[in-house]
Scaffold this active site. Structure first.
Site, PDB file in Angstrom:
ATOM      1  N   ARG A 187      -7.690   2.476  -2.763  1.00 16.47           N
ATOM      2  CA  ARG A 187      -8.496   2.455  -1.537  1.00 16.47           C
ATOM      3  C   ARG A 187      -9.094   3.841  -1.298  1.00 16.47           C
ATOM      4  O   ARG A 187      -8.392   4.848  -1.353  1.00 16.47           O
ATOM      5  CB  ARG A 187      -7.644   2.044  -0.337  1.00 16.47           C
ATOM      6  CG  ARG A 187      -8.499   1.666   0.882  1.00 16.47           C
ATOM      7  CD  ARG A 187      -7.674   1.208   2.057  1.00 16.47           C
ATOM      8  NE  ARG A 187      -8.395   0.185   2.805  1.00 16.47           N
ATOM      9  CZ  ARG A 187      -8.177  -0.084   4.105  1.00 16.47           C
ATOM     10  NH1 ARG A 187      -7.263   0.577   4.779  1.00 16.47           N
ATOM     11  NH2 ARG A 187      -8.855  -1.038   4.695  1.00 16.47           N
TER      12      ARG A 187
ATOM     13  N   GLY B 155      -8.978  -7.252   8.849  1.00 16.47           N
ATOM     14  CA  GLY B 155      -7.907  -6.517   9.509  1.00 16.47           C
ATOM     15  C   GLY B 155      -7.552  -7.072  10.867  1.00 16.47           C
ATOM     16  O   GLY B 155      -6.767  -8.010  10.997  1.00 16.47           O
ATOM     17  N   ARG B 156      -8.157  -6.520  11.921  1.00 10.84           N
ATOM     18  CA  ARG B 156      -7.731  -6.832  13.275  1.00 10.84           C
ATOM     19  C   ARG B 156      -7.904  -8.293  13.659  1.00 10.84           C
ATOM     20  O   ARG B 156      -7.124  -8.816  14.449  1.00 10.84           O
ATOM     21  CB  ARG B 156      -8.446  -5.883  14.256  1.00 10.84           C
ATOM     22  CG  ARG B 156      -7.843  -4.490  14.216  1.00 10.84           C
ATOM     23  CD  ARG B 156      -8.758  -3.429  14.807  1.00 10.84           C
ATOM     24  NE  ARG B 156      -8.089  -2.133  14.838  1.00 10.84           N
ATOM     25  CZ  ARG B 156      -7.925  -1.331  13.795  1.00 10.84           C
ATOM     26  NH1 ARG B 156      -8.387  -1.693  12.612  1.00 10.84           N
ATOM     27  NH2 ARG B 156      -7.295  -0.186  13.904  1.00 10.84           N
TER      28      ARG B 156
ATOM     29  N   HIS C  26      -8.989   7.719   4.327  1.00  8.48           N
ATOM     30  CA  HIS C  26      -8.714   7.955   5.745  1.00  8.48           C
ATOM     31  C   HIS C  26      -8.025   9.273   6.065  1.00  8.48           C
ATOM     32  O   HIS C  26      -7.434   9.434   7.128  1.00  8.48           O
ATOM     33  CB  HIS C  26      -7.889   6.795   6.331  1.00  8.48           C
ATOM     34  CG  HIS C  26      -8.502   5.467   6.111  1.00  8.48           C
ATOM     35  ND1 HIS C  26      -7.819   4.273   6.271  1.00  8.48           N
ATOM     36  CD2 HIS C  26      -9.755   5.110   5.707  1.00  8.48           C
ATOM     37  CE1 HIS C  26      -8.610   3.261   5.988  1.00  8.48           C
ATOM     38  NE2 HIS C  26      -9.794   3.748   5.636  1.00  8.48           N
TER      39      HIS C  26
ATOM     40  N   HIS D 163      -3.146   4.465  -1.471  1.00  7.92           N
ATOM     41  CA  HIS D 163      -3.945   4.811  -0.293  1.00  7.92           C
ATOM     42  C   HIS D 163      -4.614   6.157  -0.535  1.00  7.92           C
ATOM     43  O   HIS D 163      -4.027   7.212  -0.326  1.00  7.92           O
ATOM     44  CB  HIS D 163      -3.057   4.865   0.948  1.00  7.92           C
ATOM     45  CG  HIS D 163      -3.814   4.799   2.239  1.00  7.92           C
ATOM     46  ND1 HIS D 163      -5.163   5.070   2.333  1.00  7.92           N
ATOM     47  CD2 HIS D 163      -3.418   4.499   3.507  1.00  7.92           C
ATOM     48  CE1 HIS D 163      -5.553   4.925   3.585  1.00  7.92           C
ATOM     49  NE2 HIS D 163      -4.514   4.591   4.320  1.00  7.92           N
TER      50      HIS D 163
ATOM     51  N   GLN E 268       0.858  -1.175   0.000  1.00  4.90           N
ATOM     52  CA  GLN E 268       0.000   0.000   0.000  1.00  4.90           C
ATOM     53  C   GLN E 268       0.903   1.237   0.000  1.00  4.90           C
ATOM     54  O   GLN E 268       1.632   1.490   0.952  1.00  4.90           O
ATOM     55  CB  GLN E 268      -0.907   0.039   1.230  1.00  4.90           C
ATOM     56  CG  GLN E 268      -1.887   1.213   1.180  1.00  4.90           C
ATOM     57  CD  GLN E 268      -2.656   1.383   2.463  1.00  4.90           C
ATOM     58  OE1 GLN E 268      -2.092   1.745   3.487  1.00  4.90           O
ATOM     59  NE2 GLN E 268      -3.959   1.124   2.415  1.00  4.90           N
TER      60      GLN E 268
ATOM     61  N   TYR F 267      -5.453  10.810   4.367  1.00  2.00           N
ATOM     62  CA  TYR F 267      -4.062  10.996   3.946  1.00  2.00           C
ATOM     63  C   TYR F 267      -4.034  11.822   2.654  1.00  2.00           C
ATOM     64  O   TYR F 267      -5.068  12.267   2.174  1.00  2.00           O
ATOM     65  CB  TYR F 267      -3.366   9.645   3.831  1.00  2.00           C
ATOM     66  CG  TYR F 267      -3.220   8.973   5.182  1.00  2.00           C
ATOM     67  CD1 TYR F 267      -2.292   9.435   6.115  1.00  2.00           C
ATOM     68  CD2 TYR F 267      -4.046   7.914   5.551  1.00  2.00           C
ATOM     69  CE1 TYR F 267      -2.182   8.845   7.369  1.00  2.00           C
ATOM     70  CE2 TYR F 267      -3.943   7.327   6.804  1.00  2.00           C
ATOM     71  CZ  TYR F 267      -3.009   7.799   7.710  1.00  2.00           C
ATOM     72  OH  TYR F 267      -2.912   7.225   8.964  1.00  2.00           O
TER      73      TYR F 267
END
Length: 381
Positions: A236, A348-349, A186, A183, A116, A188
């Site tokens: 993304r 993810g987590r 979010h 990316h 990414q 960025y």
């Protein structure tokens, strides 16, 4: 033991079988629909991923994860890396050698892996920078709250960053990665151009959605020229911006189309629709999720993501006792996958805490799932 060897020995439980179907997207052949979501780890001192990082990704690839998307890798620009002391890049021979080892380890067990690529933009101000660091850059010098944190980027800086993304894409291709992810989510840098709160420019890169998407389009086009027609590019995007979870990139499907269609035309092969809860409708009047709308609008393959395999919203997972879900949204997930609302599922987590999560889902070993706890963020399991 890699995915293919596992698959020869056992078949997935029927209710989760759609997650373990293979998928061919151009030259990218994936052995399952499960994607490891990119998650910042901070175990790459001075930008260099070591053997433990390679082992971390390999462990997922050999347990039914079809595609690994790495943690964010900063492009070769002096203001790109939010945490240069700990986060990876491609900027040195040592860093490139480290990533080559990561790629080789994932490929050795039959997996696929893409990096990414990121420029943090004004979000870099959230992390203390070393003495003498260059000032952070962004479209208008505004953070996600609309507060002034710097100066707007010049046209020359825009051109330099576009080229740096293309350079990173070429480096990824030369290192043997199977594609790249840009990316654009979010809060960025790419997302800072897309979102009207952080983009208050009055030139050709600001104002209308068509102008705000121009920077992202130029990056995609530059990357496509650098890597050729067959190297997969994933993009993304998100509605929310960290930590403004109520933010909206688009308020309806028409606005979303104004963002995504130019990116698809520029060369994006796969869209990665990042939401807090994958199952929620994106807009009023339709049950379609953000991923579903991305697929409907562009006709491209789409990755869904957002609290897959967790008991609650991922943003709540730093409270004591939060854990991976043993059943939860799996039936909803597989039903929507079968109905072609999306093509791939990023986890993810749940995968961060348990490298065998996908294998356990495959085998129906739900009682063996390791719960996600906040301390998992600080370890490489």
């Amino acid at each position: 033991m890699n995915f293919t060897e596992n698959n020869m020995q056992s078949q997935p439980k029927q209710d989760v079988a759609p997650l373990f179907q293979s998928l061919k997207l151009g030259k990218l052949e994936l052995s399952s629909r499960i994607v490891m979501s990119p998650m910042a780890r901070g175990f790459s001192p001075d930008g260099v991923p070591g053997p433990e990082v390679a082992d971390y990704y390999r462990r997922r690839a050999e347990q039914y994860v079809g595609l690994i998307i790495t943690e964010n890798v900063s492009i070769p620009h002096p203001t790109a890396n939010q945490d240069p002391a700990n986060s990876p890049d491609f900027n040195s021979e040592a860093a490139r050698a480290g990533w080559k080892h990561v790629v080789d380890e994932v490929h050795r067990v039959g997996g696929k892996i893409i990096p990414q690529l990121i420029h943090a933009g004004i979000a870099r101000e959230n992390v203390p920078q070393p003495a003498g660091a260059a000032p952070s850059i962004s479209p208008s010098g505004l953070d996600v709250y609309g507060e002034v944190k710097g100066e707007p980027m010049t046209l020359q800086q825009i051109r330099e960053v576009v080229q740096a993304f293309a350079d990173a894409a070429l480096q990824a291709q030369q290192l043997g990665f199977d594609g790249i992810e840009l990316h654009g989510a979010h809060g960025y840098l790419i997302d800072q151009f897309l979102w009207e709160t952080t983009n208050q420019r009055t030139d050709e890169y600001g104002g209308s959605i068509a102008n705000r998407v121009r920077f992202a389009v130029e990056i995609v086009e530059a990357c496509r020229r650098a890597v050729g027609p067959d190297f997969p590019i994933v993009f993304r995007f998100s509605q929310w911006k960290y930590p403004v979870y109520t933010a909206k990139l688009a308020y309806d499907a028409e606005q979303l189309a104004e963002v995504l269609q130019p990116l698809a035309a520029a060369g994006v092969d796969i869209f990665h629709a990042s939401t807090r809860r994958f199952w929620e409708p994106a807009f009023e009047g339709s049950p379609l999720s953000l991923a579903g709308w991305a697929k409907h609008i562009t006709g491209k393959a789409v990755i869904t993501v957002g609290s897959v395999g967790l008991k609650q919203d991922f943003t709540e997972f730093f409270a004591a006792g939060a854990s991976a879900d043993q059943q939860g949204s799996m039936s909803v997930l597989t039903e929507r996958l079968q109905s072609h609302e999306f093509d791939l599922v990023a986890v993810g987590r749940a995968l961060l805490a348990d490298p065998e999560w996908a294998a356990k889902i495959h085998d129906g070993r739900l009682d063996e799932l390791k719960p996600f706890q906040a301390e998992a963020v600080g370890k490489l399991y």
